[in-house]
Design an enzyme around this catalytic site. Structure first.
Site, PDB file in Angstrom:
ATOM      1  N   VAL A   1      50.418  45.984  41.784  1.00  0.00           N
ATOM      2  CA  VAL A   1      51.764  45.789  41.248  1.00  0.00           C
ATOM      3  C   VAL A   1      52.148  44.312  41.245  1.00  0.00           C
ATOM      4  O   VAL A   1      52.991  43.888  40.450  1.00  0.00           O
ATOM      5  CB  VAL A   1      52.791  46.602  42.071  1.00  0.00           C
ATOM      6  CG1 VAL A   1      54.213  46.331  41.606  1.00  0.00           C
ATOM      7  CG2 VAL A   1      52.485  48.090  41.977  1.00  0.00           C
ATOM      8  N   GLU A   2      51.528  43.515  42.087  1.00  0.00           N
ATOM      9  CA  GLU A   2      51.916  42.113  42.228  1.00  0.00           C
ATOM     10  C   GLU A   2      50.996  41.192  41.419  1.00  0.00           C
ATOM     11  O   GLU A   2      51.206  40.993  40.237  1.00  0.00           O
ATOM     12  CB  GLU A   2      51.971  41.754  43.715  1.00  0.00           C
ATOM     13  CG  GLU A   2      53.026  42.572  44.463  1.00  0.00           C
ATOM     14  CD  GLU A   2      53.137  42.213  45.918  1.00  0.00           C
ATOM     15  OE1 GLU A   2      53.211  41.018  46.247  1.00  0.00           O
ATOM     16  OE2 GLU A   2      53.165  43.147  46.756  1.00  0.00           O
ATOM     17  N   MET A   3      49.930  40.656  42.030  1.00  0.00           N
ATOM     18  CA  MET A   3      49.049  39.745  41.300  1.00  0.00           C
ATOM     19  C   MET A   3      47.876  40.459  40.644  1.00  0.00           C
ATOM     20  O   MET A   3      47.264  39.931  39.710  1.00  0.00           O
ATOM     21  CB  MET A   3      48.556  38.647  42.237  1.00  0.00           C
ATOM     22  CG  MET A   3      49.674  37.729  42.712  1.00  0.00           C
ATOM     23  SD  MET A   3      49.071  36.467  43.857  1.00  0.00           S
ATOM     24  CE  MET A   3      50.553  35.459  44.062  1.00  0.00           C
TER      25      MET A   3
ATOM     26  N   ASN B   1      47.197  43.401  45.385  1.00  0.00           N
ATOM     27  CA  ASN B   1      48.144  44.473  45.101  1.00  0.00           C
ATOM     28  C   ASN B   1      48.246  44.676  43.590  1.00  0.00           C
ATOM     29  O   ASN B   1      48.588  43.749  42.858  1.00  0.00           O
ATOM     30  CB  ASN B   1      49.514  44.117  45.680  1.00  0.00           C
ATOM     31  CG  ASN B   1      50.506  45.259  45.610  1.00  0.00           C
ATOM     32  OD1 ASN B   1      50.624  45.934  44.599  1.00  0.00           O
ATOM     33  ND2 ASN B   1      51.242  45.466  46.694  1.00  0.00           N
TER      34      ASN B   1
ATOM     35  N   HIS C   1      52.828  42.170  38.094  1.00  0.00           N
ATOM     36  CA  HIS C   1      51.889  42.296  36.986  1.00  0.00           C
ATOM     37  C   HIS C   1      52.419  43.259  35.925  1.00  0.00           C
ATOM     38  O   HIS C   1      52.867  44.367  36.222  1.00  0.00           O
ATOM     39  CB  HIS C   1      50.547  42.797  37.532  1.00  0.00           C
ATOM     40  CG  HIS C   1      49.441  42.820  36.527  1.00  0.00           C
ATOM     41  ND1 HIS C   1      48.949  41.672  35.940  1.00  0.00           N
ATOM     42  CD2 HIS C   1      48.717  43.841  36.015  1.00  0.00           C
ATOM     43  CE1 HIS C   1      47.971  41.983  35.111  1.00  0.00           C
ATOM     44  NE2 HIS C   1      47.802  43.291  35.129  1.00  0.00           N
TER      45      HIS C   1
END
Length: 331
Positions: free
Chosen positions: A134-136, A132, A92
């Site tokens: 940092v991810e999705m 998460n 993201h």
């Protein structure tokens, strides 16, 4: 009669030759074998064609992410052996994840997911990235379920799980079911073990070398992993300690499979090693206190390359979407 007898004799010789060719070579180190064809399936998530098709759609669909930019396939790209070949994956707002992305191929065989084993099963793993930041980066499970509803997934879930079944848990079950189909059979090594193919002399030397120096103490069996946690004193990552909080788990990681390892660079949990040759050299020194010659490294790499199987052929799916307006993506 002589011609008939002679013909039968030749036929028997040919049949005998085929049978002999199909025998397992005698030089295979103990425990090594063909990739299994059957993946363990949880009792609460039986497989079906409709479920795996739904899981495929969800795996590829960026609808799982808040921004609409990130899908499971972004980091575990099925066109590049279940990885993204990045040191650390992009998430993201172009943030980088904390570890190198493991392959999704053959992941149904692992005893736990992630480098630190924090997810017991694929279903648990599938729930991690959406939440998460940092991810999705979804704000909540409810936000994600609402977006799936708006996209038009409800009828597809109802078909698989029953009426009014669109949920975060069922999303994860569908993805897990799909991932269990991502097997890579018929590696050159597998064909060799079955007497159906050949591998190079260098690969055979490498096969013996990994057994001789002790690599197969952990990278064992047909999966080339014993699915255990082992301490790897390399880099600054705490490994499993970050999950358990136990000092005794410092720098422990789940043993990775050698299956398709030639295609999943860069290497190690931090993605810091660019080449397979260097990874082999470091592992031998750090884990086994063994300094390999250049020739030994080349032979082991030749063997590891024989563990590259046939990648699953997956057709890119069409996603459900509302007519007349776009989904409400968020930054």
């Amino acid at each position: 009669m002589k011609l008939v007898s002679s013909g039968i004799g030749i036929l028997l010789m040919l049949i005998s030759g085929v049978a002999q060719a199909a025998e397992r070579p005698a030089n295979i180190p103990e425990g090594m074998g063909v990739l299994p064809t059957v993946v363990p399936i949880p009792a609460d998530n039986p497989m079906s064609a409709a479920k795996t098709e739904l899981g495929k759609q969800l795996y590829f669909d960026p609808v799982l992410s808040k921004s609409g930019h990130i899908s499971c396939n972004s980091c575990h790209n099925l066109g590049t052996w279940g990885v993204d070949n990045q040191v650390r994956s992009i998430g993201h707002k172009w943030q980088r994840g904390g570890r190198n992305a493991p392959t999704s191929f053959n992941s149904g065989f692992w005893s736990a997911q992630f480098w630190d084993g924090r997810a017991p099963q694929l279903e648990d793993q599938a729930k991690g990235p959406p939440m998460n930041p940092v991810e999705m980066a979804d704000d909540s499970e409810e936000q994600l379920v609402s977006r799936l509803q708006e996209a038009g997934y409800a009828p597809l879930f109802d078909k698989v799980f029953g009426k009014n079944s669109l949920s975060f848990d069922n999303m994860a079950k569908a993805i897990g079911a799909f991932e269990r189909t991502l097997l890579t059979p018929d590696a050159p090594f597998d064909l060799y073990v079955q007497g159906k193919g050949e591998i190079s002399k260098a690969a055979k030397r490498g096969m013996q070398k990994v057994a001789e120096i002790g690599c197969t103490g952990c990278h064992s069996g047909p999966l080339f992993t014993n699915n255990s946690y082992q301490q790897f004193m390399y880099g600054t990552d705490d490994g499993r300690k970050s999950v358990t909080g136990k000092v005794d788990d410092d720098h422990f990681f789940r043993v990775q499979s050698w299956r398709n390892v030639a295609m999943t660079a860069p290497y190690f949990h931090d993605g810091s090693v660019k080449t397979l040759s260097e990874a082999v050299r470091i592992m031998a020194k750090v884990q086994l206190d063994t300094k390999l010659s250049n020739a030994d490294v080349a032979d082991i790499v030749a063997f590891l390359k024989t563990l590259t199987g046939k990648a699953p052929q997956v057709t890119y799916p069409v996603f459900p979407r509302p007519a007349g307006h776009a989904l409400n993506w968020k930054n």
